[in-house]
Design an enzyme around this catalytic site. Structure first.
Site, mmCIF file in Angstrom:
data_model
loop_
_atom_site.group_PDB
_atom_site.id
_atom_site.type_symbol
_atom_site.label_atom_id
_atom_site.label_comp_id
_atom_site.label_asym_id
_atom_site.label_seq_id
_atom_site.Cartn_x
_atom_site.Cartn_y
_atom_site.Cartn_z
ATOM 1 N N HIS A 160 47.637 83.914 103.890
ATOM 2 C CA HIS A 160 47.299 82.886 104.882
ATOM 3 C C HIS A 160 45.779 82.689 105.007
ATOM 4 O O HIS A 160 45.284 82.279 106.067
ATOM 5 C CB HIS A 160 47.885 83.211 106.266
ATOM 6 C CG HIS A 160 49.341 83.514 106.253
ATOM 7 N ND1 HIS A 160 50.316 82.539 106.262
ATOM 8 C CD2 HIS A 160 50.014 84.699 106.209
ATOM 9 C CE1 HIS A 160 51.510 83.097 106.238
ATOM 10 N NE2 HIS A 160 51.363 84.414 106.205
ATOM 11 N N SER A 281 23.062 67.911 94.545
ATOM 12 C CA SER A 281 23.238 66.760 95.429
ATOM 13 C C SER A 281 22.107 65.759 95.201
ATOM 14 O O SER A 281 20.964 66.155 94.940
ATOM 15 C CB SER A 281 23.235 67.215 96.891
ATOM 16 O OG SER A 281 23.066 66.109 97.766
ATOM 17 N N LYS A 287 21.647 72.053 97.454
ATOM 18 C CA LYS A 287 23.073 72.163 97.151
ATOM 19 C C LYS A 287 23.334 72.655 95.732
ATOM 20 O O LYS A 287 22.636 72.326 94.796
ATOM 21 C CB LYS A 287 23.768 70.806 97.336
ATOM 22 C CG LYS A 287 23.859 70.312 98.761
ATOM 23 C CD LYS A 287 24.692 71.225 99.629
ATOM 24 C CE LYS A 287 26.140 71.272 99.228
ATOM 25 N NZ LYS A 287 26.823 69.971 99.292
ATOM 26 N N GLU A 294 36.387 71.648 91.651
ATOM 27 C CA GLU A 294 36.933 70.537 92.428
ATOM 28 C C GLU A 294 37.645 69.538 91.530
ATOM 29 O O GLU A 294 38.693 68.985 91.903
ATOM 30 C CB GLU A 294 35.802 69.865 93.201
ATOM 31 C CG GLU A 294 35.219 70.760 94.297
ATOM 32 C CD GLU A 294 33.967 70.171 94.937
ATOM 33 O OE1 GLU A 294 33.529 69.079 94.511
ATOM 34 O OE2 GLU A 294 33.424 70.809 95.853
#
Length: 474
Positions: A160, A281, A287, A294
């Site tokens: 979880h 970024s 970043k 992804e």
């Protein structure tokens, strides 16, 4: 050289197709990649025509030489489909007629585009399934190499997305290898069912010519000809099943990608990606984004979508061939292309990833992850697990109220919680002891993880051989 527009049909029609129909029907823009497989099948078909007395030895020799020349021209780009070619079969017949004149038209005897395309697509997918397998092995290798370095690195195992029990980080990495091994098993299982040749089935009824489907099947790397000509041209189970396997691969890659996104986040900080396998970024200079991970999540959607598209297309079709089945190829091609693009990027990302051992070690005991060790310690002392669970729960509640860890409680606190608890329980309140205690097969202890590593490496070695196996004649 013929100047007429090549068509594989039209004798009964007074005129050519309307432009709208032609534009809708054309598939050569995507099925051209089947050309080498169609030519290989044409060679085999030419030989059975000769064996049946429908080509004399001179004609066969000229036919095979022309097919060889056409194949070389296709490979070099000298011969390409045109806007007038409806599909790969039409384009290649045009190329053959350009080389042989009327003799080129003899090759069409005893076969149809229906059995041709079913054969070509099986050959293509069997060939490229091995390419996908090779890329899966590369990703599994990258995970195994990282796992070897982290057999003894503790980590907070989760359920979880909450800290649950300490595990070896090597064990965690190998947990992502296991589904890849199942994917490889599924590819080989699929291949055994796909190794049936439709060629010789004609449009749907077979042929009245004395052809030899078994000889064609053998030459093309299939284990047998199709036992039913109607099913042979109607069957696209092999496409749907291939897409199921690739969709499930996509799901597995997506789950791995999601974990890498978590591991490399500031909140976790368990791993850092190499600069070559991360992006930045356009506005925020600090970043470092896990774009490969992804994209693994994102591209799983198109793999699942391809499966759904083909199943939906097939579900209401009557036997035998229907033009709807033209829609089987683009999802299959896209699945191959997607995995051939994605898998090397994931393998590079994993192999160059730096694991922050210090942070994993610090996080492993956090969140009362050693509570189960206390319960098991009580069980070994004869306490029923139901009671041990309750006692340990009360101990955790005490620690939560005091904002301390399990090892911080005093001897008096232990007595207060339960008469069954005493200071010797501290012997199990370490991550190292928790990992060392896991000695059963498949568990997260150093011994079982080492055994798992050896088994996985042996299995991957066998897959390396299968991935480079040649099944389609060149």
């Amino acid at each position: 050289m013929t100047e007429e527009r090549t068509s594989l049909w039209g004798g009964r029609f007074a005129g050519g197709p309307a432009e709208a129909l032609a534009r809708l029907s054309v598939s050569v823009q995507f099925d051209w990649r089947l050309a080498p497989y169609d030519i290989a099948a044409s060679r085999a078909h030419a030989r059975v025509l000769a064996a049946a007395g429908l080509l004399d030895p001179d004609e066969l020799g000229r036919m095979l030489a022309a097919l060889d020349d056409l194949e070389a021209a296709c490979a070099s780009g000298e011969f390409r489909p045109t806007v007038d070619d409806e599909d790969v079969h039409t384009a290649l017949e045009r190329g053959l007629l350009e080389r042989l004149g009327a003799l080129g038209g003899k090759l069409r005897a005893g076969r149809s585009r229906n059995d041709q395309v079913a054969t070509d697509l099986r050959m293509y997918l069997r060939d490229h399934a091995r390419g996908v397998a090779g890329r899966l092995v590369e990703l599994a290798d990258a995970l195994v190499e990282q796992a070897e370095r982290h057999v003894d690195t503790p980590a907070p195992g989760m359920t979880h997305v909450q800290h649950a029990q300490p595990v070896s980080f090597g064990h965690w990495l190998l947990a992502h290898v296991q589904p890849l091994l199942r994917d490889l098993d599924r590819l080989r299982d699929w291949d055994a069912r796909a190794a049936i040749s439709p060629l010789g089935s004609g449009a749907l009824a077979g042929s009245s010519l004395p052809l030899d489907p078994a000889a064609v099947a053998h030459e093309l790397g299939f284990r047998a000809p199709a036992p039913n000509s109607m099913d042979a041209v109607a069957d696209r189970d092999f496409v749907a099943e291939f897409l199921f396997v690739t969709a499930l691969i996509g799901v597995h890659l997506s789950r791995l990608g999601e974990e890498v996104v978590l591991w490399t986040s500031t909140e976790f900080g368990w791993a850092e990606l190499d600069d070559a396998f991360a992006t930045g970024s356009s506005i925020m200079p600090q970043k470092k984004n896990a774009d490969i991970a992804e994209l693994a999540r994102g591209k799983s959607g198109r793999l699942v979508g391809g499966l759904v598209a083909v199943l939906t297309m097939l579900k209401g079709l009557p036997l035998t061939y229907d033009r709807d089945m033209q829609e089987d190829k683009e999802p299959a091609f896209d699945a191959v292309d997607t995995l051939q693009l994605l898998l090397p990027a994931l393998a590079g990302m994993i192999s160059t990833m730096t694991v922050r051992v210090d942070r994993l070690v610090a996080a492993a005991p956090v969140g009362f992850s050693l509570a189960t060790e206390v319960a098991d310690w009580l069980v070994r002392r004869g306490v029923p697990f139901r009671d041990a669970h309750e006692i340990t729960g009360r101990l955790v509640a005490l620690c939560a109220a005091r904002e301390c860890e399990l090892e911080d409680v005093t001897d008096d606190d232990l007595k207060t919680v339960s008469e069954h608890l005493d200071p010797s329980v501290r012997e199990v309140l370490s991550v190292r002891s928790a990992l060392a205690a896991r000695t059963t097969f498949g568990s997260t202890g150093p011994g079982p993880v080492a055994e798992q590593l050896a088994t996985v490496q042996h299995r991957l070695d066998s897959w390396r051989e299968w991935a480079i196996e040649t099944v389609v004649p060149r």
